[in-house]
Scaffold this motif. Structure first.
Motif, short mmCIF file in Angstrom:
data_model
loop_
_atom_site.label_atom_id
_atom_site.label_comp_id
_atom_site.label_asym_id
_atom_site.label_seq_id
_atom_site.Cartn_x
_atom_site.Cartn_y
_atom_site.Cartn_z
N SER A 1 -18.90 -7.86 13.52
CA SER A 1 -19.82 -8.49 14.47
C SER A 1 -19.81 -10.00 14.27
CB SER A 1 -21.24 -7.97 14.26
OG SER A 1 -21.29 -6.57 14.34
N VAL A 2 -19.98 -10.74 15.36
CA VAL A 2 -20.05 -12.19 15.30
C VAL A 2 -21.31 -12.66 16.02
CG1 VAL A 2 -17.56 -12.54 15.06
CG2 VAL A 2 -18.58 -12.42 17.35
N ASP A 3 -21.62 -13.94 15.89
CA ASP A 3 -22.93 -14.43 16.30
C ASP A 3 -22.96 -15.17 17.64
OD1 ASP A 3 -21.43 -16.32 14.90
OD2 ASP A 3 -23.16 -17.28 13.98
N LEU A 4 -22.03 -14.85 18.52
CA LEU A 4 -22.14 -15.22 19.93
C LEU A 4 -21.77 -13.99 20.75
CD1 LEU A 4 -20.55 -18.81 20.14
CD2 LEU A 4 -22.98 -18.22 20.40
N SER B 1 -16.36 -15.52 26.23
CA SER B 1 -15.38 -15.52 27.32
C SER B 1 -15.26 -16.89 27.98
CB SER B 1 -15.76 -14.47 28.37
OG SER B 1 -16.99 -14.78 28.97
N SER B 2 -16.25 -17.75 27.80
CA SER B 2 -16.24 -19.08 28.42
C SER B 2 -15.64 -20.15 27.52
CB SER B 2 -17.66 -19.49 28.81
OG SER B 2 -18.44 -19.78 27.66
N LEU B 3 -15.39 -19.82 26.24
CA LEU B 3 -14.88 -20.81 25.29
C LEU B 3 -13.37 -20.97 25.43
CD1 LEU B 3 -16.81 -19.76 22.05
CD2 LEU B 3 -17.53 -21.36 23.84
N ASP B 4 -12.88 -22.15 25.06
CA ASP B 4 -11.45 -22.40 25.06
C ASP B 4 -10.76 -21.75 23.87
OD1 ASP B 4 -11.93 -24.09 27.25
OD2 ASP B 4 -12.03 -25.88 25.98
N ILE B 5 -11.50 -21.64 22.75
CA ILE B 5 -10.90 -21.17 21.51
C ILE B 5 -12.00 -20.62 20.61
CG2 ILE B 5 -11.05 -23.47 20.45
CD1 ILE B 5 -8.37 -22.81 19.02
N ALA B 6 -11.67 -19.61 19.81
CA ALA B 6 -12.65 -19.06 18.88
C ALA B 6 -11.97 -18.77 17.54
CB ALA B 6 -13.28 -17.79 19.43
N VAL B 7 -12.54 -19.35 16.49
CA VAL B 7 -12.15 -19.06 15.11
C VAL B 7 -13.23 -18.16 14.54
CG1 VAL B 7 -11.67 -20.07 12.85
CG2 VAL B 7 -11.13 -21.37 14.93
N LEU C 1 -9.94 -28.98 23.25
CA LEU C 1 -10.43 -27.62 23.36
C LEU C 1 -11.82 -27.56 22.74
CD1 LEU C 1 -7.30 -25.59 22.16
CD2 LEU C 1 -7.93 -26.18 24.50
N PHE C 2 -12.72 -26.83 23.40
CA PHE C 2 -14.07 -26.70 22.87
C PHE C 2 -14.39 -25.22 22.67
CE2 PHE C 2 -14.07 -30.82 24.96
CZ PHE C 2 -14.59 -31.61 23.95
N GLY C 3 -14.81 -24.89 21.47
CA GLY C 3 -15.09 -23.50 21.15
C GLY C 3 -16.07 -23.38 20.02
N ALA C 4 -15.84 -22.38 19.15
CA ALA C 4 -16.78 -22.09 18.07
C ALA C 4 -16.04 -21.59 16.85
CB ALA C 4 -17.79 -21.03 18.52
N GLU C 5 -16.60 -21.89 15.68
CA GLU C 5 -16.25 -21.16 14.47
C GLU C 5 -17.35 -20.12 14.27
OE1 GLU C 5 -14.96 -21.51 9.80
OE2 GLU C 5 -16.05 -23.17 10.69
N LEU C 6 -17.01 -18.91 14.64
CA LEU C 6 -17.96 -17.81 14.59
C LEU C 6 -18.18 -17.35 13.16
CD1 LEU C 6 -16.22 -15.85 17.45
CD2 LEU C 6 -18.39 -17.07 17.67
#
Length: 242
Positions: free
Chosen positions: A84-87, A93-99, A71-76
């Protein structure tokens, strides 16, 4: 005990203060019996991390490496009391996962209530799956607010192994997690263990998180690492063949 097969909060060279490549992380995960690995680079507001374009282009990466699912995503970075977050949502919406995590280089700390509201408001973003390391006394969090909000907004609360490890820079994690876990058990709120690995040698390392969960007599059925069904309920893109 069920098999711990998930580690979905990890970092590579792209985060700016981690030390291995995607392929090295995946190879180590496979060797350690992890079958689902998440790479969640620090989002752009973290000093030294990657540009928004990096996250926009994650679609080019293979979702299977060395026989394991990726899985490819971001630690926001949670930036303020509004959550508020920085993406932007167009990228999220295109990420597999978001922390979503509070990091002091990216956040002006306030009262315990304000810091808690920052996490709760971030939970309202439908693209966020996990709240990262809600455990640091340098900030302070109100778990009687945080845990019911996680249940309401259907996000996983993280038990971060790096926070618990000797020499970790977050303060008070052991006692804070004990308070959080007591409420999670009472309210039937699931958690997820994460290594927060910044080097391949830490991939899949949940040693201290497991010790804490055992001490807390926390039920395995509420630990996402042991149940693919539970994990997919919170991170549905992990089963979507993205």
């Amino acid at each position: 005990m069920e098999k711990d097969f998930i580690d979905v909060h990890t970092h590579t060279l792209a985060s700016g203060h981690a030390y291995n490549t995607i392929y090295e992380m995946a190879q180590e995960a496979a060797a350690r019996g992890i079958t689902l690995l998440g790479i969640t680079e620090h989002a752009p507001k973290m000093p030294g991390s990657c540009h928004t374009m990096y996250f926009m282009n994650l679609k080019v990466l293979k979702r299977e490496m060395f026989g394991i699912r990726m899985l490819f995503g971001a630690e926001l970075n949670v930036l303020d009391e509004e959550g508020s977050v920085d993406l932007p949502d167009s990228v999220l919406s295109s990420l597999d996962i978001a922390v979503a995590s509070i990091h002091l280089p990216c956040y002006k700390k306030g009262t315990k209530e304000r810091n808690t509201l920052a996490y709760i408001n971030a939970m309202k973003n439908p693209h966020i799956n996990i709240i990262g390391h809600p455990d640091d006394d340098r900030l302070g969090f109100d778990y009687e607010m945080l845990v019911p909000a996680a249940k309401e907004h259907h996000v996983l609360l993280e038990v971060n192994n790096s926070s618990l490890a000797p020499g970790g820079y977050r303060v008070g994690a052991w006692q804070n997690y004990r308070a959080m876990l007591a409420l999670c058990r009472q309210l039937e709120v699931p958690v997820i263990m994460s290594s927060d690995a910044h080097t391949a040698s830490d991939v899949g390392n949940h040693e201290y998180a497991k010790k804490l969960l055992k001490e807390a007599e926390f039920p395995e059925r509420l630990i996402a690492n042991y149940s693919e069904k539970l994990f997919l309920d919170y991170v549905p893109k992990a089963g979507a063949g993205t």
